[in-house]
Each structure stands twice: as C-alpha cells, then as structure tokens.
Scaffold this active site. Sequence first.
Site, PDB file in Angstrom:
ATOM      1  N   ASN A 198       4.162   5.032 -10.331  1.00  0.00           N
ATOM      2  CA  ASN A 198       2.812   4.697 -11.417  1.00  0.00           C
ATOM      3  C   ASN A 198       1.586   4.711 -10.702  1.00  0.00           C
ATOM      4  O   ASN A 198       0.620   5.073 -11.348  1.00  0.00           O
ATOM      5  CB  ASN A 198       2.922   3.723 -12.116  1.00  0.00           C
ATOM      6  CG  ASN A 198       1.933   3.030 -12.885  1.00  0.00           C
ATOM      7  OD1 ASN A 198       1.317   3.835 -14.088  1.00  0.00           O
ATOM      8  ND2 ASN A 198       1.276   2.066 -12.681  1.00  0.00           N
ATOM      9  N   ASP A 206       0.966  -1.141   0.065  1.00  0.00           N
ATOM     10  CA  ASP A 206       0.015   0.036  -0.021  1.00  0.00           C
ATOM     11  C   ASP A 206       0.877   1.161  -0.048  1.00  0.00           C
ATOM     12  O   ASP A 206       1.539   1.371   1.270  1.00  0.00           O
ATOM     13  CB  ASP A 206      -0.905   0.002   1.087  1.00  0.00           C
ATOM     14  CG  ASP A 206      -1.775   1.314   1.411  1.00  0.00           C
ATOM     15  OD1 ASP A 206      -1.568   2.116   0.432  1.00  0.00           O
ATOM     16  OD2 ASP A 206      -2.583   1.458   2.467  1.00  0.00           O
ATOM     17  N   VAL A 207       0.998   1.905  -0.973  1.00  0.00           N
ATOM     18  CA  VAL A 207       1.990   3.157  -1.218  1.00  0.00           C
ATOM     19  C   VAL A 207       1.549   4.302  -0.473  1.00  0.00           C
ATOM     20  O   VAL A 207       2.182   5.270  -0.325  1.00  0.00           O
ATOM     21  CB  VAL A 207       2.200   3.405  -2.873  1.00  0.00           C
ATOM     22  CG1 VAL A 207       2.767   2.255  -3.623  1.00  0.00           C
ATOM     23  CG2 VAL A 207       0.841   4.142  -3.481  1.00  0.00           C
ATOM     24  N   TYR A 239      -8.217  14.458  -9.259  1.00  0.00           N
ATOM     25  CA  TYR A 239      -7.000  13.994 -10.057  1.00  0.00           C
ATOM     26  C   TYR A 239      -6.080  15.042 -10.719  1.00  0.00           C
ATOM     27  O   TYR A 239      -4.963  14.916 -10.690  1.00  0.00           O
ATOM     28  CB  TYR A 239      -7.777  13.062 -11.216  1.00  0.00           C
ATOM     29  CG  TYR A 239      -6.749  12.267 -12.103  1.00  0.00           C
ATOM     30  CD1 TYR A 239      -6.066  11.132 -11.703  1.00  0.00           C
ATOM     31  CD2 TYR A 239      -6.598  12.876 -13.599  1.00  0.00           C
ATOM     32  CE1 TYR A 239      -5.336  10.678 -12.611  1.00  0.00           C
ATOM     33  CE2 TYR A 239      -5.787  11.927 -14.281  1.00  0.00           C
ATOM     34  CZ  TYR A 239      -5.100  11.004 -13.805  1.00  0.00           C
ATOM     35  OH  TYR A 239      -4.341  10.311 -14.474  1.00  0.00           O
ATOM     36  N   LYS A 273      -2.136  15.745 -10.432  1.00  0.00           N
ATOM     37  CA  LYS A 273      -1.104  15.469 -11.335  1.00  0.00           C
ATOM     38  C   LYS A 273      -0.370  16.855 -11.662  1.00  0.00           C
ATOM     39  O   LYS A 273       0.672  16.735 -11.979  1.00  0.00           O
ATOM     40  CB  LYS A 273      -1.865  14.895 -12.660  1.00  0.00           C
ATOM     41  CG  LYS A 273      -2.541  13.500 -12.378  1.00  0.00           C
ATOM     42  CD  LYS A 273      -1.351  12.737 -11.991  1.00  0.00           C
ATOM     43  CE  LYS A 273      -1.929  11.190 -12.121  1.00  0.00           C
ATOM     44  NZ  LYS A 273      -0.754  10.371 -11.857  1.00  0.00           N
TER      45      LYS A 273
END
Length: 247
Positions: free
Chosen positions: A84, A57-58, A152, A156
Amino acid sequence: MPQQIAVVTGAGSGVGRAVAVELAAAGWQPVLAGRRADPLHETARLSGTSAAVLPTDVTDPAAVDALFATAVERFGRVDLLFNNAGSFGPAVPVDELAVDDWRAVVDLNLTGAFLCARAAFTVMKAQDPKGGRIINNGSISAHVPRPHSIAYTATKHAVTGLTKSLSLDGRPYRIACGQIDIGNAATDMTAAMSAGVRQADGRIAPEPTMDVADVARTVRHMASLPLEANVQFATVMATAMPYIGRG
C-alpha cells in the site's frame, strides 16, 4: 483456523491504517510497516490488538528483507501482503517535474512495491502450508491520469503489470495476487478534493469522496477468499467522481 498474518505497508495513515484496523477486527494479526513509528503505534492502538509495529523504509531492500524476516520470526509465516505504501509527488506540469522528484515517486510506488512483493513471495513460496496472497494498491490512475500527475500515473500503470506478473509467477506456489484501484477515498492525501482540484479542462472543481472504511471492507473481502479464488482487479470509488467520462 490458526490466526493469519497480514503485513500492511503505509499503515500509519489513510488507506493503510483503515485496512489494518479492518483486518484486525476480522481476526487477522497485523504487522504494521511505515516510515514513522508514532503513527504506526496509533494504528496499533486503534486496531485493539497487539499489532507488530515495524518502522520500515520500503525503498530500502535490506529494510524490507528485515521486515519480513521479523514477521516470520515472530509469527511463523506471512499470509497476506497489502502493498500500500505510496506517494503522489509534486502536482506540476511534466516540464517542471524535477528528476529527483520523479525518482522519489518511482522508488516508493513501484520499486518499493516490487521489493515488498519479492520478499513476500520468497516467504510464501517456502512456508508450510505453502502460499499466500498479495494485494497491490493501484489507483484510478492505473487506468486514467489526472492533470500534472505523470510520475504517479506512470507508477500506477506499472503496478498493474506487477500484479499480472505476480499472479502468473505465483500460480505454481499457491500465491494469489490481486489489485484494488481506489478513487477518492477520504484520507489526508485527498483532503483537498472537497475544496477543489484541477480537472482535465483546466477548471478547479470539488470532487465527491467516499469513506475510507469502504475501501478497507473491500480489501478484507479480497483477503478472506480461499487461495483457490482471487479478485484479480477491483475498482472502488466515490460513485459520482469524474472517472467514467473523465476529460
């Protein structure tokens, strides 16, 4: 040359899987990270290698530290991080986006990317030979938003700042950092595009996609450069998608 070690997050599907398979074909040793073990094992099978499968789990700092510690324990070093893992989140108007949903997207797309970059930086700075490369998965949305994508898009845009800061801070340690901004690669995440997605003028219209293998080949090229050279930013997109002139 000795085999190089690549940590790929979000490796259980989509862009992450395609990149892991492409890197394996080019002779890299993949270390596959993602939330679920079964898709990671399938990626390892598709790679045709003895890829290391490390469910992670990043968004969890301890889990990320354990991921990189295990990679170093098994292989001695880390030469590449493909940062990613990410999620779009609910596609709803800003006033309907729950705070918990906002935080979930920020935790995964931004904080998770930071945690992985921090751990990779720590390893690359200390290893001998010193250095390595970090490639962040940005997005076309690092430049222009889609409707109903505030979480999102914000993350980004922030990943671009992360990339620039890592590039600057990594210079003394031979740590290169670049970013790939992807538009309409054909994955499960973009499957709805062929049926139709909301445009800036409110219409629902289909959009062209490109083969995810084209993204993977671009990442492989970025990864294959000597550390004295770097692709700082690359945009890879379906040629006819609404990006140039979007809106």
